[in-house]
Design an enzyme around this catalytic site. Structure first.
Site, mmCIF file in Angstrom:
data_model
loop_
_atom_site.group_PDB
_atom_site.id
_atom_site.type_symbol
_atom_site.label_atom_id
_atom_site.label_comp_id
_atom_site.label_asym_id
_atom_site.label_seq_id
_atom_site.Cartn_x
_atom_site.Cartn_y
_atom_site.Cartn_z
ATOM 1 N N ILE A 175 42.104 41.965 39.873
ATOM 2 C CA ILE A 175 41.391 43.204 39.556
ATOM 3 C C ILE A 175 40.597 43.675 40.771
ATOM 4 O O ILE A 175 39.917 42.889 41.418
ATOM 5 C CB ILE A 175 40.412 42.963 38.384
ATOM 6 C CG1 ILE A 175 41.179 42.394 37.184
ATOM 7 C CG2 ILE A 175 39.680 44.241 38.011
ATOM 8 C CD1 ILE A 175 40.307 41.614 36.241
ATOM 9 N N CYS A 176 40.699 44.966 41.057
ATOM 10 C CA CYS A 176 39.926 45.544 42.153
ATOM 11 C C CYS A 176 38.668 46.177 41.555
ATOM 12 O O CYS A 176 38.695 47.294 41.058
ATOM 13 C CB CYS A 176 40.778 46.583 42.876
ATOM 14 S SG CYS A 176 40.056 47.105 44.416
ATOM 15 N N LEU A 177 37.593 45.416 41.564
ATOM 16 C CA LEU A 177 36.346 45.879 40.945
ATOM 17 C C LEU A 177 35.198 45.409 41.830
ATOM 18 O O LEU A 177 35.130 44.224 42.175
ATOM 19 C CB LEU A 177 36.227 45.279 39.529
ATOM 20 C CG LEU A 177 34.958 45.582 38.742
ATOM 21 C CD1 LEU A 177 34.838 47.072 38.432
ATOM 22 C CD2 LEU A 177 34.933 44.790 37.430
#
Lengths: 151, 262
Positions: free
Chosen positions: A87-89
């Site tokens: 996840i790109c968070l």
């Protein structure tokens, strides 16, 4: 020996059990407190509604000073989720801080589902369709939701 | 949000720094600075001045945590060095020691008021409290060992980040005008204070010294043509015990200074 990371994870677990948040659940895997399984329900009144999305959370001995590694196990279709489930968070990467507990991590991921950031694409196809063709995007999301029932 | 490749690069730079630099060096004289600035006359010119005021300095790892780590280390180090005075209520060391122990005990309420979750800060408070209690029986070498252990060293640093962040959040009215590039104090703290390895600017230094009520004197070394470093003192108004943390600032980095014994 109780290390700081294990001590903190016991606190997180206790909070999840005594003070649960609807739509989010998480617990350590059978014999390893450093590896958790989690489930996020798709937010209501969004195309994600009805989905049950599985994730794994891997903690290191440097937790909470270092971010855990969170990954979707369910196949996803989202601008900020890579095909391998990573996840790109921001709070999972360069803005990680020990101020976040496991519930806060999962709540942020849940909000990311219906509030993607197409400027920082991890899945360029999902990002493009999200911007150019919302109907098709919603259809693809519904596919993922239906898949999530059988995975 | 940043791209994964940029984040990976930043991680690699940080890992290189961690492999190359210890958290702290032993106290050393300024001869290594002379070598470092051999071809930098404005910096070179200020070294004799430093030598006249300070017997040496301790370099700290340049990983973005240098101010926070130097501050808490120097506080503990000075208390340990002066532990024979801790039972004398007239000694500034004893006064600072009592005040800090009380502040750490009270910090749970402050962090809670700032909106942090007890499960996220309680372990940090417990550890710092236990370390403070042990000061009368601790040696400097044990403190140095603590700071060789990344998990313990980062816990000291993160505790000070919590305190700075809570101070700014609770004094948002006074400080929100100083956070350029951010809509408010909370988003500033989320990006610039709460994550490890984020550098300390003057606002965080003000918050740290105000929150702990501990004076920090910083010698600023820069490119001007003077032969003296510039001394700045925080907090701007201080009336507490005669106790100071001494630091050397060079662009982007803080180290601990050791004044000459008078």
């Amino acid at each position: 020996m109780t290390t700081p990371s294990r001590r903190r994870l016991m606190r997180d677990l206790k909070k999840l059990q005594t003070d649960p948040i609807p739509g989010i659940s998480a617990a350590p895997s059978n014999d390893n407190i450093m590896l958790w399984n989690a489930v996020i329900f798709g937010p209501e009144d969004t195309p994600w509604e009805g989905g049950t999305f599985k994730l794994t959370i891997e903690f290191s001995e440097e937790f909470p000073n270092k971010a855990p590694l969170v990954r979707f196990q369910t196949r996803m279709f989202h601008p900020n989720i890579y095909n391998d489930g990573t996840i790109c968070l921001d709070i999972l990467q360069n803005q990680w801080s020990p101020i976040y507990d496991v519930q806060a991590i999962l709540t942020s991921i849940q909000s990311l589902l219906c509030d993607p950031n197409p400027n920082s694409p991890a899945n360029s196809e999902a990002s493009r369709i999200y911007v150019d063709n919302p109907r098709e995007y919603n259809r693809r999301v519904r596919e993922v939701v239906e898949d999530s029932w059988c995975s | 949000m940043e791209d994964f490749s940029i984040i990976k690069q930043q991680d690699e730079i940080l890992r290189e720094i961690e492999e190359r630099q210890p958290m702290f060096t032993p106290v050393q004289d300024f001869s290594s600075l002379e070598v470092e600035y051999a071809s930098n006359p404005p910096f070179q010119a200020k070294i004799p001045y430093l030598q006249s005021k300070y017997s040496g300095f301790r370099r700290t790892r340049g990983d973005g945590n240098c101010f926070y780590r130097s501050f808490i280390f120097s506080l503990f180090e000075q208390l340990i060095q002066n532990k024979s005075h801790l039972s004398n209520p007239d000694s500034p060391y004893s006064q600072i020691y009592s005040a800090i122990k009380q502040k750490v005990l009270d910090s749970g309420d402050i962090l809670n008021a700032a909106g942090f979750l007890p499960i996220c800060y309680e372990d940090f408070i417990d550890m710092i409290s236990a370390k403070l209690e042990m000061i009368p029986t601790t040696e400097i070498s044990q403190l140095e060992d603590d700071f060789k252990d990344k998990i313990i060293a980062d816990t000291y640093v993160m505790y000070t980040r919590f305190i700075v962040s809570a101070f700014l959040r609770l004094h948002a009215d006074e400080y929100s005008g100083f956070v350029e590039g951010y809509p408010d104090i909370v988003s500033f703290c989320n990006s610039e204070v709460d994550p490890m390895n984020r550098e300390c600017e003057q606002l965080q230094i003000i918050a740290m010294t105000e929150a702990f009520q501990i004076k920090a004197e910083i010698e600023y070394m820069d490119r001007n043509d003077r032969t003296e470093t510039t001394l700045m003192s925080f907090p701007f108004e201080y009336t507490g015990p005669d106790f100071k943390i001494h630091m050397l600032y060079r662009p982007g980095h803080y180290d601990i200074l050791y004044p000459n014994r008078s």
